[in-house]
Design a protein around this motif. Structure first.
Motif, mmCIF file in Angstrom:
data_model
loop_
_atom_site.group_PDB
_atom_site.id
_atom_site.type_symbol
_atom_site.label_atom_id
_atom_site.label_comp_id
_atom_site.label_asym_id
_atom_site.label_seq_id
_atom_site.Cartn_x
_atom_site.Cartn_y
_atom_site.Cartn_z
ATOM 1 N N CYS A 15 -0.641 -10.511 0.623
ATOM 2 C CA CYS A 15 -1.008 -9.331 0.207
ATOM 3 C C CYS A 15 0.163 -8.552 0.650
ATOM 4 N N LEU A 16 0.862 -8.597 1.744
ATOM 5 C CA LEU A 16 2.034 -7.811 2.105
ATOM 6 C C LEU A 16 3.082 -7.732 0.970
ATOM 7 N N LYS A 17 3.035 -9.216 0.563
ATOM 8 C CA LYS A 17 4.534 -9.562 -0.228
ATOM 9 C C LYS A 17 3.959 -8.943 -1.697
ATOM 10 N N GLU A 18 2.695 -8.888 -2.108
ATOM 11 C CA GLU A 18 2.475 -8.228 -3.146
ATOM 12 C C GLU A 18 1.978 -6.705 -3.246
ATOM 13 N N ASN A 19 2.088 -6.016 -2.168
ATOM 14 C CA ASN A 19 1.897 -4.748 -1.789
ATOM 15 C C ASN A 19 0.360 -4.338 -2.157
ATOM 16 N N THR A 20 -0.389 -5.161 -1.992
ATOM 17 C CA THR A 20 -1.936 -4.899 -2.155
ATOM 18 C C THR A 20 -2.463 -4.551 -0.700
ATOM 19 N N ASP A 21 -3.610 -3.535 -0.803
ATOM 20 C CA ASP A 21 -4.376 -3.429 0.446
ATOM 21 C C ASP A 21 -5.180 -4.525 0.648
ATOM 22 N N ARG A 70 0.533 1.019 2.610
ATOM 23 C CA ARG A 70 -0.258 -0.219 2.530
ATOM 24 C C ARG A 70 -0.805 -0.746 4.071
ATOM 25 N N ARG A 71 -1.980 -1.405 3.865
ATOM 26 C CA ARG A 71 -2.556 -1.858 5.322
ATOM 27 C C ARG A 71 -3.485 -2.754 5.046
ATOM 28 N N THR A 72 -3.643 -3.839 6.276
ATOM 29 C CA THR A 72 -4.823 -4.665 6.273
ATOM 30 C C THR A 72 -5.640 -4.172 7.175
ATOM 31 N N LEU A 73 -7.007 -4.116 6.965
ATOM 32 C CA LEU A 73 -8.109 -3.492 7.894
ATOM 33 C C LEU A 73 -8.908 -4.648 8.025
ATOM 34 N N PHE A 74 -9.747 -4.815 9.438
ATOM 35 C CA PHE A 74 -10.651 -5.890 9.605
ATOM 36 C C PHE A 74 -11.885 -4.915 9.809
ATOM 37 N N LEU A 75 -12.868 -5.385 9.268
ATOM 38 C CA LEU A 75 -14.277 -4.572 9.221
ATOM 39 C C LEU A 75 -15.239 -5.583 10.008
ATOM 40 N N GLN A 76 -16.018 -5.084 10.824
ATOM 41 C CA GLN A 76 -17.009 -5.707 11.541
ATOM 42 C C GLN A 76 -18.033 -4.891 12.162
ATOM 43 N N THR A 77 -19.246 -5.248 12.321
ATOM 44 C CA THR A 77 -20.386 -4.384 12.777
ATOM 45 C C THR A 77 -20.308 -4.077 14.313
#
Length: 666
Positions: A30-36, A414-421
Motif C-alpha cells: 500500500c505504501l508503494k501504491e500510495n493508498t491508505d 498517506r497513512r496506515t491506521l489500525f482500528l480496534q475496539t
C-alpha cells in the motif's frame, strides 16, 4: 486523510506469525501504491474470550470508510451480516486471500498437490508410519480441507490414523501447545510424525517439546503449513509448505485497487506453492545454522543475509522497546480519572513512536453477550486527537455511522491506521485508531489493550466521583432548604438529632434520592437497653445523660450523610445509605466499642446498651437461575420500612431477654 483510494484489511489480530506477516506485507504494498490502509483488528471463530467484543470493530467497515476490503477470516466472510448494522457494507467490494469465496473475488494459494507431496515425503523419505494431527476449529472449512488432504495422502500410502489422534484447536501457538498436552495425557505419544495444519501451531508444539525434554526430529518429526518468517528462525526450523505471502499480498492489493475503481469480474488466479524441508523433519542437520531449507530438488538454500540481519536488529531492539512499554504501563496505571488517563496517553505517544492516534468513546457502554448483539451507535465523542507535529482539537461529537472519524480529522498524507475496539469484559465503550511506528506490532496491540483497561477503570472512577458529588450536593441542598422552613422544629432538643418530623422529611427524601441514583441502604429502628432502670435507680438526670450519650455515639458510628433521629423516649431511627445487611456485625461491634469507651471516660454508675432491627431499601443487583445479574427492587416507603424494622427490633429484644433470663437461672 485526503482523496486517495482507501483499502480495508480485515484481520483477527497481529499477535501471531501468519497474521503479522500478512499485515506487514500488505502495508508495504500500500505504501508503494500510495493508498491508505485501514486494518480492522477484530475477533475470529477460535472460541477465545471476548471475540464478539473485538469483532464489534467490523461494524465500521462501510463504503463511507473504505473503497474495497481484503478479507482474511473465514468467520467474517461467512457471517458478515452479524457485524453490520448499517446498509453501507453491502456496497463495499471484497476479495479474499483465503480459499473462502467472498462476494466479489478470491485469491488463493494452490497448495493441494504440494501438500500431498509433503506428507508423502514424511512417509517415503523419513519412514514415518504413525501420525497425529493438530487441526483448527471443526467449523473452519480451510482447516477441514487441509485435514481431508492429510487423511487422503496418508490413505494413499496405506496409512490410517484413529480419531483420537486428531486434536481440534485454534490456529494459534497455544493451540499446538494444548494439543501436545492432550496427546501426552491420552497416551497417544510417541508417534513418528505430528502434522500441524499451520506454522503457528507447529511453533507451539516445539515450545512444548523444549519444556518437556522432547527432541525433534529424534522423538517425533513435525511439519507445518504457511512458511511464516518465524518458522525459519525457530529453535527447530519448521518443515512446511511455502505460500508466497509477499506475492499473495501484492496481488491482493493490486486487485483491491481495481475493485475500488469499479472493475468487475476479475479472473481467479491460484498462486503456486513450494515445499521447504528443514530441521523438524530431519532434512537439515540440527547444528546447521547456515541452511534455510532444502528445496524439492534437494538443493540447500542458505539464509537470506539481509533478512537475517534485519531480524537480529529487531531482536536487540526488543529490549529497548520492552523498557518503553514498562514505563508506559507503570505511568498509565497511576491514572485514576479519564482526563488523567488521556493526558498520559497523549504525552506517551511520541516515546512509543506513534505518528497519529484517535480515541473515540460512545455515550454509553454496549453490552455484548453473543455475536450480532452490537449495533454501532449514532453518537460518539472524539476525546483524543493526536498527530505528530500537528495541532488538533479534541472534544468533537460526531456520528460514527457516517465516518469512523470526524471530517478532516488528520492531515492529508498517506497513512496506515489500525482500528480496534475498547472493551472490558462484555461491554464495548468505544474504539481507537492509531498509526504505529517502528516498534513490533504485537507491542502496540498489547499497549492498546492496556489502554482499554485503564480507560474503563478511569470512566468508572470518574462516574463514581461525579455521582458522589452530585449526591452530596443534593443532600446538602435538601438539608439547607428544609431547615429554612419557618416555624417548624426538625431537631430533638435534648440530643440535637432530628426529631420525628425531621426524620420523616429528610429520611424519605434520602431514600427517594438513593433509589433515583440506583443505590441502596438500611433503615434502623433502635431502642436503648435498660433506660427505665436507669431512671428509676439513678434519676431522670442520669436517664437524660444516657440518652444524650447514646445519640452522640450513633452520630459518631454512622456517617455525616446518614439521617440519625430520636423519635421519642429511648427510640432512635437511622437511615443509612450505601450499605447492606452484611455490614450489621461491624456496626454492632463499633457501637459496643463506643459505648465501652464512653463508660471508661465518664465513669457513670450505669452501662449503655442498645438493640436495633434493620431492613433494606433501594435497588439491589441479584443473580437469576442462569447466573445473570438482575435488578431487585425492595420497599421504599419510610413508614412501612419503620414498621418492618420495628418487628426485627422486637425479635432482637426478645433474644436478649431470653439470654438474660437464662443467665439468672444459672
Amino acid at each position: 486523510m485526503g482523496n486517495r483510494i482507501r483499502l480495508g484489511l480485515q484481520l483477527s489480530s497481529v499477535d501471531s506469525g501468519f497474521k503479522t506477516d500478512i499485515s506487514t506485507a500488505i502495508e508495504k504494498v500500500c505504501l508503494k501504491e500510495n493508498t491508505d490502509l485501514l486494518i480492522f483488528l477484530g475477533g475470529d471463530d477460535s472460541g477465545e474470550s471476548f471475540n464478539n467484543q473485538q469483532s464489534a470493530i467490523y461494524s465500521l467497515i462501510s463504503k463511507n470508510n473504505v473503497d474495497s476490503l481484503i478479507v482474511t477470516s473465514e468467520m467474517f466472510a461467512n457471517n458478515r451480516s452479524l457485524f453490520f448494522s448499517a446498509e453501507g457494507h453491502k456496497s463495499v467490494p471484497e476479495l479474499s486471500i483465503t480459499h473462502t469465496k467472498c462476494k466479489d473475488f478470491c485469491i488463493e494459494s494452490d497448495y493441494r498437490e504440494k501438500y500431498t507431496a509433503l506428507i508423502s515425503h514424511m512417509i517415503n523419505v523419513h519412514n514415518c508410519k504413525t501420525f497425529a494431527i493438530v487441526a483448527g476449529d471443526k467449523n473452519d472449512s480451510e482447516s477441514s480441507e487441509r485435514l481431508e488432504l492429510s487423511l487422503n495422502a496418508l490413505s494413499k500410502n496405506g496409512i490410517s490414523i484413529p480419531k483420537e489422534n486428531i486434536f481440534f484447536s485454534t490456529f494459534e501457538e497455544e493451540g499446538g501447545y494444548t494439543a501436545m498436552i492432550h496427546f501426552l495425557n491420552a497416551h497417544i505419544l510417541p508417534v513418528d510424525c505430528i502434522i500441524a495444519l499451520n506454522d503457528d501451531m507447529a511453533i507451539g508444539i516445539t515450545d512444548f517439546s523444549r519444556s518437556h525434554n522432547m527432541l525433534i526430529p529424534e522423538d517425533f518429526r513435525l511439519i507445518g503449513f504457511d512458511d511464516i518468517i518465524r518458522s525459519r528462525f525457530n529453535s527447530i526450523s519448521i518443515t512446511t509448505l511455502h505460500r508466497d505471502i509477499k506475492t499473495l499480498c501484492s496481488e491482493s492489493v493490486k486487485d483491491a485497487i481495481l475493485l475500488a475503481k469499479g472493475t468487475q469480474n476479475l479472473p481467479f488466479r491460484p498462486l503456486p506453492c513450494a515445499l521447504r524441508f528443514r530441521k523438524s523433519c530431519g532434512c537439515v542437520p540440527p547444528r546447521d545454522f547456515t541452511t534455510d531449507y532444502i528445496d524439492e530438488k534437494q538443493t540447500a538454500v542458505p539464509f537470506n543475509t539481509e533478512l537475517f540481519h534485519n531480524l537480529s536488529a529487531e531482536y536487540y531492539a526488543l529490549e529497548h522497546e520492552m523498557g518503553l512499554m514498562k514505563r508506559f504501563f507503570t505511568n498509565l496505571s497511576d491514572s485514576l480519572t479519564l482526563q488523567a488517563a488521556i493526558s498520559h496517553l497523549e504525552s506517551s505517544l511520541p516515546s512509543l513512536h506513534i505518528h497519529s492516534c484517535a480515541v473515540i468513546l460512545f455515550e454509553r457502554k454496549i453490552t455484548i453477550k453473543k455475536a450480532g448483539d452490537f449495533e454501532l451507535p449514532s453518537r460518539a465523542s472524539l476525546i483524543l486527537n493526536y498527530e505528530s507535529g500537528v495541532e488538533h482539537k479534541s472534544g468533537q461529537v460526531f456520528n460514527p455511522q457516517n465516518s469512523f472519524l470526524p471530517e478532516n480529522n488528520f492531515s492529508d498524507r498517506r497513512r496506515t491506521l489500525f482500528l480496534q475496539t475498547l472493551y472490558f469484559e462484555n461491554a464495548v465503550f468505544g474504539y481507537v485508531c492509531y498509526e504505529p511506528g517502528d516498534l513490533h506490532q504485537s507491542l502496540y496491540d498489547t499497549a492498546f489493550s492496556m489502554v482499554a483497561n485503564t480507560l474503563n477503570t478511569a470512566i468508572l472512577f470518574t462516574q463514581k466521583t461525579a455521582t458522589e458529588q452530585h449526591q452530596t450536593a443534593m443532600l446538602q441542598q435538601l438539608k439547607n432548604s428544609n431547615t429554612r422552613l419557618s416555624g417548624i422544629s426538625l431537631t430533638d432538643e435534648l440530643t440535637g438529632l432530628y426529631n420525628r418530623r425531621g426524620l420523616m422529611n429528610f429520611g424519605q427524601q434520602t431514600i427517594d434520592l438513593t433509589i433515583e441514583m440506583e443505590q441502596h441502604g438500611l433503615v434502623f429502628y433502635a431502642d436503648m437497653d435498660g433506660l427505665k432502670k436507669i431512671n428509676d435507680t439513678y434519676g431522670h438526670d442520669a436517664g437524660d445523660l444516657a440518652i444524650k450519650a447514646m445519640g452522640s455515639i450513633l452520630k459518631q458510628v454512622f456517617r455525616n450523610q446518614d439521617i440519625v433521629a430520636r423519635i421519642g423516649g429511648d427510640e432512635f431511627v437511622i437511615v443509612a445509605t450505601g450499605i447492606t445487611e452484611k455490614f450489621l456485625p461491624s456496626i454492632r461491634a463499633r457501637i459496643m466499642a463506643a459505648e465501652e469507651k464512653w463508660f471508661h471516660e465518664n465513669q457513670p454508675d450505669f452501662h449503655l446498651g442498645i438493640s436495633f432491627g434493620a431492613t433494606p431499601f433501594g435497588i439491589f443487583k441479584e443473580k437469576d437461575g442462569n447466573g445473570e445479574a438482575v435488578q431487585a427492587d425492595v420497599e421504599a416507603d419510610l413508614e412501612r420500612l419503620l414498621a418492618c424494622a420495628d418487628k426485627l427490633l422486637y425479635s432482637e429484644k426478645q433474644k436478649k431477654h431470653t439470654r438474660s433470663a437464662t443467665k439468672e437461672l444459672l
